[in-house]
Write an enzyme that holds these catalytic residues in place. Structure first.
Site, short mmCIF file in Angstrom:
data_model
loop_
_atom_site.label_atom_id
_atom_site.label_comp_id
_atom_site.label_asym_id
_atom_site.label_seq_id
_atom_site.Cartn_x
_atom_site.Cartn_y
_atom_site.Cartn_z
N ASP A 299 0.86 -1.19 0.00
CA ASP A 299 0.00 0.00 0.00
C ASP A 299 0.89 1.23 0.00
O ASP A 299 1.73 1.41 0.89
CB ASP A 299 -0.90 -0.04 1.25
CG ASP A 299 -1.93 1.07 1.25
OD1 ASP A 299 -2.11 1.73 0.20
OD2 ASP A 299 -2.55 1.28 2.30
N ASP B 65 -3.29 2.39 -5.77
CA ASP B 65 -2.07 2.37 -4.97
C ASP B 65 -1.97 1.16 -4.04
O ASP B 65 -1.32 1.22 -3.01
CB ASP B 65 -1.96 3.66 -4.15
CG ASP B 65 -2.85 3.64 -2.93
OD1 ASP B 65 -3.94 3.07 -3.01
OD2 ASP B 65 -2.45 4.18 -1.89
N GLU B 66 -2.58 0.07 -4.43
CA GLU B 66 -2.69 -1.06 -3.51
C GLU B 66 -2.71 -2.38 -4.29
O GLU B 66 -3.40 -2.47 -5.30
CB GLU B 66 -4.06 -0.92 -2.84
CG GLU B 66 -4.14 -1.20 -1.39
CD GLU B 66 -5.60 -1.14 -0.99
OE1 GLU B 66 -6.10 -2.14 -0.48
OE2 GLU B 66 -6.24 -0.10 -1.22
MG LIG Z 1 -2.43 4.02 0.23
#
Ligand SMILES: [Mg+2]
Length: 348
Positions: free
Chosen positions: A9, A104-105
């Site tokens: 993350d 973003d993960e």
């Molecule tokens: Mg994040």
């Protein structure tokens, strides 16, 4: 066969990109979103801004009051999306078993690799060196625990939860740490004396009247069990949220509060996925378990919580779905398409 899953993350992704690209923003409270003199919301805040309690989805005006020296930056979605693609490429250079969860993960299945912690360190190092950004990684035996772990020591964290210590690790955490337990569900559980995951582990209560069909999964998560595989099939096709009420209800303020919460949940997912929805659906279930769904197909895709909330209210009213108390209420989004407008600059 024991598995090892990583959850990667990125830390304050949009805001960190702005700080990387504009050195004068480094160490400063950066707020990505609408300017404070316009109606619109925050879509990301740097850690410096978070210290002032600035959060995403908050009106920019509120953020400016909380953080008077905040630097407001307009979102550059195209930049964030191409940055995301480069980071996913780095992850895929370690293993093809990568499930991208949002911009973003991602989850990685590293069960076949010898030293997962070493892999995690190497991923962090390469993202830092090649992209100038920090990430947090969780290492554990399934997706649920890996995700909890990645959030545990942000920013720039690396947390391992071992199979043997998972039940103990979970014990003190609030029930809301389990994905799918929103504030409404957490409150319903609290009313039954269940505050922590430890309480859930020990409870002999039948949870079905409180959380419906989620009861089995909830009990499993409390014990640190999650069999979901890392899913390599393509992007998601739909996004949904549901609320089962503590007691069947047709109380309008309760229904509206639940709808607002769910609309904000699904809108956050839309935002994270960089998509918009052309179809909005509501689902209702009555005391006798009869279930109805009604949907609307839009001309312009919906992107914000407010739009989705109003459309859901419209569908409920038009189809007179709340003539009897509801056991369950849900919102679903499908026909996901790229947003046609800048979703962050819309008025709240
Ligand atoms: Mg994040």
């Amino acid at each position: 066969m024991p598995r090892t899953i990583l959850h990667v993350d990125m830390d304050a992704f949009f805001a960190s990109i702005e700080q990387r690209d504009s050195p004068e923003y480094r160490g400063k409270p950066v707020i990505v979103g609408s300017p404070p003199n316009q109606r619109g919301v925050v879509c990301a805040a740097s850690y410096e801004a978070r210290k002032f309690k600035v959060r995403s989805a908050m009106p920019s005006r509120t953020a400016a009051k909380l953080c008077p020296h905040g630097i407001f930056v307009r979102p550059r979605m195209e930049v964030y999306r191409s940055e995301s693609a480069l980071i996913m490429d780095i992850l895929r250079s370690f293993t093809p078993l990568v499930e991208r969860m949002s911009v973003d993960e991602a989850y990685l299945d590293v069960s076949e690799m010898e030293d997962a912690v070493l892999v995690a360190k190497e991923i962090k190092r390469r993202i830092k060196e090649e992209r100038g950004l920090t990430s947090s990684i969780g290492v554990s035996c399934n997706k649920f625990l890996a995700k909890l772990a990645s959030g545990f020591q942000k920013p720039d964290g690396l947390t391992v939860i071992c199979e043997e210590e998972k039940v103990e690790f979970l014990k003190p955490l609030p029930v809301g740490s389990i994905h799918g337990v929103g504030p409404v569900t957490a409150q319903a559980l609290q009313a039954k004396g269940i505050q922590t995951i430890g309480d859930l582990q020990n409870t002999t209560l039948d949870l079905a009247p409180i959380v419906g069909s989620f009861a089995g999964t909830l009990k499993q998560r409390a014990l640190g069990i999650d069999d979901r595989p890392v899913d390599l099939s393509d992007e998601r096709k739909s996004i949904s949220a549901e609320t089962t009420f503590l007691t069947d209800t047709d109380h309008r303020p309760t229904l509206r509060a639940a709808l607002k919460e769910m609309a904000s949940d699904v809108a956050q997912t839309l935002d994270a996925e960089g998509v918009a929805a052309l179809t909005v659906q509501v689902k209702v279930r009555y005391s006798d378990f009869t279930t109805f769904t009604r949907q609307i197909r839009l001309q312009e895709p919906a992107t914000t919580a407010v739009e989705i909330y109003h459309l859901a209210c419209f569908l409920l009213a038009k189809n007179q779905l709340v003539k009897r108390p509801l056991r369950l209420l849900g919102i679903g989004l499908s026909t996901l398409v790229p947003p046609t407008r800048d979703q962050f600059l819309l008025p709240l």
